[in-house]
Design a protein around this motif. Structure first.
Motif, mmCIF file in Angstrom:
data_model
loop_
_atom_site.group_PDB
_atom_site.id
_atom_site.type_symbol
_atom_site.label_atom_id
_atom_site.label_comp_id
_atom_site.label_asym_id
_atom_site.label_seq_id
_atom_site.Cartn_x
_atom_site.Cartn_y
_atom_site.Cartn_z
ATOM 1 N N ALA A 59 0.850 -1.176 0.000
ATOM 2 C CA ALA A 59 0.000 0.000 0.000
ATOM 3 C C ALA A 59 0.893 1.235 0.000
ATOM 4 O O ALA A 59 1.992 1.219 0.572
ATOM 5 N N ASP A 60 0.415 2.298 -0.637
ATOM 6 C CA ASP A 60 1.221 3.515 -0.728
ATOM 7 C C ASP A 60 1.619 4.034 0.654
ATOM 8 O O ASP A 60 2.704 4.585 0.829
ATOM 9 N N SER A 61 0.759 3.837 1.632
ATOM 10 C CA SER A 61 1.001 4.389 2.963
ATOM 11 C C SER A 61 2.172 3.730 3.691
ATOM 12 O O SER A 61 2.681 4.283 4.663
ATOM 13 N N VAL A 62 2.605 2.558 3.228
ATOM 14 C CA VAL A 62 3.678 1.849 3.925
ATOM 15 C C VAL A 62 4.908 1.616 3.056
ATOM 16 O O VAL A 62 5.917 1.081 3.536
ATOM 17 N N LYS A 63 4.841 2.003 1.806
ATOM 18 C CA LYS A 63 5.978 1.802 0.899
ATOM 19 C C LYS A 63 7.228 2.456 1.451
ATOM 20 O O LYS A 63 7.190 3.596 1.921
ATOM 21 N N GLY A 64 8.330 1.724 1.407
ATOM 22 C CA GLY A 64 9.603 2.239 1.896
ATOM 23 C C GLY A 64 9.809 2.059 3.378
ATOM 24 O O GLY A 64 10.910 2.287 3.885
ATOM 25 N N ARG A 65 8.754 1.669 4.097
ATOM 26 C CA ARG A 65 8.863 1.489 5.548
ATOM 27 C C ARG A 65 8.635 0.034 5.967
ATOM 28 O O ARG A 65 9.235 -0.435 6.923
ATOM 29 N N PHE A 66 7.763 -0.652 5.269
ATOM 30 C CA PHE A 66 7.427 -2.044 5.602
ATOM 31 C C PHE A 66 8.024 -2.983 4.553
ATOM 32 O O PHE A 66 8.111 -2.637 3.374
ATOM 33 N N THR A 67 8.396 -4.177 5.017
ATOM 34 C CA THR A 67 8.907 -5.208 4.120
ATOM 35 C C THR A 67 8.223 -6.532 4.431
ATOM 36 O O THR A 67 8.294 -7.009 5.564
ATOM 37 N N ILE A 68 7.587 -7.095 3.425
ATOM 38 C CA ILE A 68 6.941 -8.400 3.578
ATOM 39 C C ILE A 68 7.867 -9.482 3.038
ATOM 40 O O ILE A 68 8.575 -9.265 2.045
ATOM 41 N N SER A 69 7.885 -10.616 3.707
ATOM 42 C CA SER A 69 8.708 -11.730 3.252
ATOM 43 C C SER A 69 8.046 -13.034 3.681
ATOM 44 O O SER A 69 7.110 -13.032 4.491
ATOM 45 N N ARG A 70 8.524 -14.125 3.133
ATOM 46 C CA ARG A 70 7.954 -15.429 3.498
ATOM 47 C C ARG A 70 9.045 -16.482 3.458
ATOM 48 O O ARG A 70 9.988 -16.402 2.651
#
Length: 114
Positions: A59-70
Motif C-alpha cells: 500500500a502507498d502508505s507503507v511503501k519504503g517502511r514495511f517489508t513483507i517476506s515469506r
C-alpha cells in the motif's frame, strides 16, 4: 486457527516491529499471502502481499517502511515494520490474497505512540 499472527506491541513513533504469521501447509501452498490491518471504525485494508515466488506489493502508505517476506520451508510470513507512525496503529491480520473469511484469526495489536 489455521493462520496465527503474532509480534505486535506498543512502540514509539519511529520504532520498529516484526510480525510473524504461521500457517498450515495447505494454506501456505495456496500462493499469494497478505498482511491486512484494521483500526477501530475503519475498514480492513491490505497492507502488503507476496506471491509464492516472492513478488511483493505494498500500500502507498507503507511503501519504503514495511517489508513483507515469506519462508516457504517454515510456512511462515513476516512483516518488518520500520519508521512506524501513529497512523499505523491497528490490529494486523494475515490471510491469503484475496482473503477467505474463514481464515481470519484474532490478529495482533500494533500501537504506535506519538
Amino acid at each position: 486457527v489455521q493462520l496465527q499472527a503474532s509480534g505486535g506491541g506498543l512502540v514509539q513513533a519511529g520504532g520498529s516491529l516484526r510480525l510473524s504469521c504461521a500457517a498450515s501447509t495447505r494454506i501456505f501452498g495456496i500462493g499469494n499471502m497478505g498482511w491486512y490491518r484494521q483500526d477501530s471504525g475503519k475498514q480492513r485494508e491490505l497492507v502488503a502481499d507476496i506471491t509464492s515466488g516472492g513478488r511483493t506489493n505494498y500500500a502507498d502508505s507503507v511503501k519504503g517502511r514495511f517489508t513483507i517476506s515469506r519462508d516457504n520451508a517454515k510456512n511462515t510470513m513476516y512483516l518488518q515494520m520500520n519508521s512506524l507512525k501513529p497512523e499505523d496503529t491497528a490490529v494486523y491480520y494475515c490471510n491469503i490474497n484475496p482473503p477467505i473469511p474463514q481464515f481470519w484469526g484474532q490478529g495482533t495489536q500494533v500501537t504506535v505512540s506519538s
